[in-house]
Enzyme design. Structure first.
Site, PDB file in Angstrom:
ATOM      1  N   ARG A 274     -27.983 -38.043 -22.450  1.00 30.72           N
ATOM      2  CA  ARG A 274     -27.755 -38.843 -23.656  1.00 30.72           C
ATOM      3  C   ARG A 274     -29.093 -39.231 -24.293  1.00 30.72           C
ATOM      4  O   ARG A 274     -29.239 -39.206 -25.525  1.00 30.72           O
ATOM      5  CB  ARG A 274     -26.951 -40.089 -23.301  1.00 30.72           C
ATOM      6  CG  ARG A 274     -26.586 -40.941 -24.504  1.00 30.72           C
ATOM      7  CD  ARG A 274     -25.578 -42.002 -24.121  1.00 30.72           C
ATOM      8  NE  ARG A 274     -25.154 -42.787 -25.271  1.00 30.72           N
ATOM      9  CZ  ARG A 274     -25.549 -44.016 -25.541  1.00 30.72           C
ATOM     10  NH1 ARG A 274     -26.395 -44.636 -24.725  1.00 30.72           N
ATOM     11  NH2 ARG A 274     -25.113 -44.665 -26.595  1.00 30.72           N
ATOM     12  N   SER A 285     -22.347 -40.213 -27.244  1.00 33.45           N
ATOM     13  CA  SER A 285     -21.960 -41.344 -26.410  1.00 33.45           C
ATOM     14  C   SER A 285     -21.577 -40.859 -25.011  1.00 33.45           C
ATOM     15  O   SER A 285     -21.358 -39.661 -24.785  1.00 33.45           O
ATOM     16  CB  SER A 285     -20.770 -42.083 -27.030  1.00 33.45           C
ATOM     17  OG  SER A 285     -19.602 -41.284 -26.959  1.00 33.45           O
ATOM     18  N   ASN A 377     -10.680 -44.990 -22.215  1.00 35.11           N
ATOM     19  CA  ASN A 377     -11.919 -45.630 -21.766  1.00 35.11           C
ATOM     20  C   ASN A 377     -11.893 -47.109 -22.148  1.00 35.11           C
ATOM     21  O   ASN A 377     -11.836 -47.459 -23.327  1.00 35.11           O
ATOM     22  CB  ASN A 377     -13.127 -44.939 -22.422  1.00 35.11           C
ATOM     23  CG  ASN A 377     -14.445 -45.404 -21.858  1.00 35.11           C
ATOM     24  OD1 ASN A 377     -14.548 -46.470 -21.249  1.00 35.11           O
ATOM     25  ND2 ASN A 377     -15.487 -44.602 -22.044  1.00 35.11           N
ATOM     26  N   GLY A 401     -13.969 -46.249 -16.461  1.00 38.36           N
ATOM     27  CA  GLY A 401     -14.459 -47.613 -16.372  1.00 38.36           C
ATOM     28  C   GLY A 401     -15.889 -47.756 -16.869  1.00 38.36           C
ATOM     29  O   GLY A 401     -16.503 -46.805 -17.372  1.00 38.36           O
ATOM     30  N   HIS A 428       3.079 -36.354  -9.774  1.00 37.39           N
ATOM     31  CA  HIS A 428       3.148 -35.684  -8.460  1.00 37.39           C
ATOM     32  C   HIS A 428       4.301 -34.689  -8.384  1.00 37.39           C
ATOM     33  O   HIS A 428       4.356 -33.866  -7.457  1.00 37.39           O
ATOM     34  CB  HIS A 428       3.288 -36.742  -7.355  1.00 37.39           C
ATOM     35  CG  HIS A 428       2.613 -36.349  -6.084  1.00 37.39           C
ATOM     36  ND1 HIS A 428       2.632 -35.063  -5.590  1.00 37.39           N
ATOM     37  CD2 HIS A 428       1.889 -37.078  -5.192  1.00 37.39           C
ATOM     38  CE1 HIS A 428       1.957 -35.017  -4.445  1.00 37.39           C
ATOM     39  NE2 HIS A 428       1.492 -36.231  -4.195  1.00 37.39           N
ATOM     40  N   ASP A 432       0.210 -31.425  -7.058  1.00 38.72           N
ATOM     41  CA  ASP A 432       0.106 -31.979  -5.708  1.00 38.72           C
ATOM     42  C   ASP A 432      -1.194 -32.762  -5.549  1.00 38.72           C
ATOM     43  O   ASP A 432      -2.126 -32.636  -6.356  1.00 38.72           O
ATOM     44  CB  ASP A 432       0.182 -30.865  -4.667  1.00 38.72           C
ATOM     45  CG  ASP A 432       1.556 -30.207  -4.634  1.00 38.72           C
ATOM     46  OD1 ASP A 432       2.553 -30.924  -4.889  1.00 38.72           O
ATOM     47  OD2 ASP A 432       1.627 -28.995  -4.375  1.00 38.72           O
TER      48      ASP A 432
END
Length: 455
Positions: A274, A285, A377, A401, A428, A432
């Site tokens: 960046r 970003s 985000n 995060g 699921h 898997d």
């Protein structure tokens, strides 16, 4: 020959739309492809053009009615044409539709009225309830039959600039229209925000304020000077975008076997990448870097780049990356098409454009549909990690995060590294646990070695 105008379908998942404004009055001529009405869906507000030439003989569904797709909303034909046979086909005319009840044509308004009827002591603003609500919000002097408030363009601009809820002000203009002097009179009176919610400026006349410097309080308007001023409940009907989000998220949780994997990523090299772009005056970003990285991983591992229904799984060999964007009334997911084929600066430019359009309600159908995977985000709000709900019919979503300076052990020594947490939610039934873990590990590998996908 008279033709039916129906509620058009603007997107694969659209089931209904709300008519916000008719642009052609009933009885006037209209040309094909001339703007006919404005409508709001769960995604955006859009202007719909007339599909026919002729005269708008009948507006069947009024402004602020929510109408199912393909249902008749108007009739266009030639002057004097007999449209009785078409009108009998319309639930809105025959009285079958809930939108034709006496409480008003807006379903959300009907639900609100039912709520008020169920709790009269809280909704009436009486002196014993301790709750103050607007008394003149449906004053016939300035609310049209369609529910629209009459206000001049200049007055509306001033109200928006000052943050004034102008639906509470009585108008002195023609047909009760709110004009600039009404706003000036409203602002000249010293009153608490709560008192302003309860009454328009015309109701302040002759009232002595018991607040500091003579400010009018809610208690002064209820004729109970001893009453404590209590902030009223804000009642928001679950309608439009909010209702669709509610239905989609509930359906997603009920109909999918949603599981999660979490992983921590050392963003040291991504920070350098960046910085390198910034040194060349190119804006990139961390979210752009994540988008490019995930797009690369999805091409390598198409089991996560898929959509599914009850019978089939459709693995995609291109990446239309959905990126969640928070807007005033909820959440929308614009799509970066063919994200796997775009450079970081290209992704940055397109994402900035999509986010701007999303917040203005100007996204086209192509700009928020056909996503194959979604990234959300919330790191900018300081969340270290969180679990997201899958956006159906996709089979996965990645929650990103914040990047935090974190002590880590490296070759027996403690060092500080920029660490970011990723949480993958996957269906699921379709994917898997091991393949999902392999995909998330690959995303981590690419973020920690961004030169791999840049090359």
């Amino acid at each position: 020959m008279a033709n039916k105008v129906i509620m058009p379908k603007q997107g694969l998942q659209m089931t209904e739309g709300t008519i916000t404004k008719w642009l052609i009055p009933e009885g006037e001529s209209v040309k094909k492809d001339q703007p006919l009405f404005e409508m709001e869906t769960d995604k955006l507000t859009i202007t719909i053009d007339s599909p026919f030439d002729g005269v708008l003989l009948k507006i069947v569904r009024k402004e602020w009615e929510t109408v199912p797709i393909t249902e008749m909303i108007a009739i266009i034909g030639q002057p004097g044409e007999d449209i009785s046979s078409l009108l009998t086909e319309s639930p809105a005319v025959s009285g079958i539709s809930a939108g034709s009840n006496q409480a008003g044509s807006n379903p959300a308004g009907s639900k609100l009225a039912a709520f008020q009827e169920s709790f009269p002591s809280k909704m009436s603003g009486n002196e014993n309830s301790g709750i103050c609500l607007p008394k003149n919000s449906q004053d016939s002097s300035f609310v049209t039959k369609s529910g629209r408030i009459l206000i001049s363009p200049r007055a509306k601009r001033i109200a928006e600039e000052k943050g004034i809820e102008y639906s509470q002000i009585s108008g002195s203009g023609k047909d009760g229209m709110i004009v600039e002097k009404d706003l000036n009179a409203y602002l000249s009176v010293k009153a608490t925000p709560l008192a302003r919610k309860m009454a328009g400026s015309s109701l302040f006349s002759g009232i002595s304020g018991s607040g500091s410097n003579g400010r009018i309080r809610c208690a002064d308007l209820t004729s109970t000077s001893q009453q404590e001023e209590i902030e009223p409940d804000t009642i928001i009907p679950i309608a439009g975008m909010r209702r669709v989000i509610s239905e989609n998220m509930t359906s997603s949780l009920h109909n999918m076997a949603q599981a999660n994997h979490k992983i921590r990523v050392d963003m040291s090299e991504s920070v350098k990448i960046r910085a390198a772009f910034k040194s060349r005056d190119e804006s990139v970003s961390f979210n752009d870097i994540v988008i490019a990285t995930v797009a690369r991983a999805l091409i390598e591992m198409p089991w996560m780049n898929a959509v599914a229904d009850d019978k089939m799984i459709y693995r995609k060999h291109y990446v239309n990356m959905g990126v969640a964007v928070a807007i005033e009334n909820g959440l929308i997911v614009p799509t970066i098409r063919n994200a796997d084929r775009k450079s970081l600066p290209q992704i940055h430019e397109e994402m900035a454009s999509l986010a701007k359009k999303a917040k203005k309600g100007e996204l086209s159908k192509e700009e928020y549909s056909d996503g194959t995977f979604t990234i959300t985000n919330l790191g900018m709000f300081g969340l270290d990690e969180f679990v997201a709900i899958i956006n159906p019919p996709q089979v996965g979503i990645l929650a990103v995060g914040a990047i935090t300076e974190t002590p880590v052990v490296e070759k027996g020594s403690v060092v500080i590294r920029p660490i970011m947490s990723l949480t993958l939610t996957y269906d699921h039934r379709i994917v898997d646990g091991a393949p999902a873990a392999k995909f998330l590990h690959r995303v981590k590998e690419l973020l920690e070695n961004p030169y791999l996908y840049l090359l």
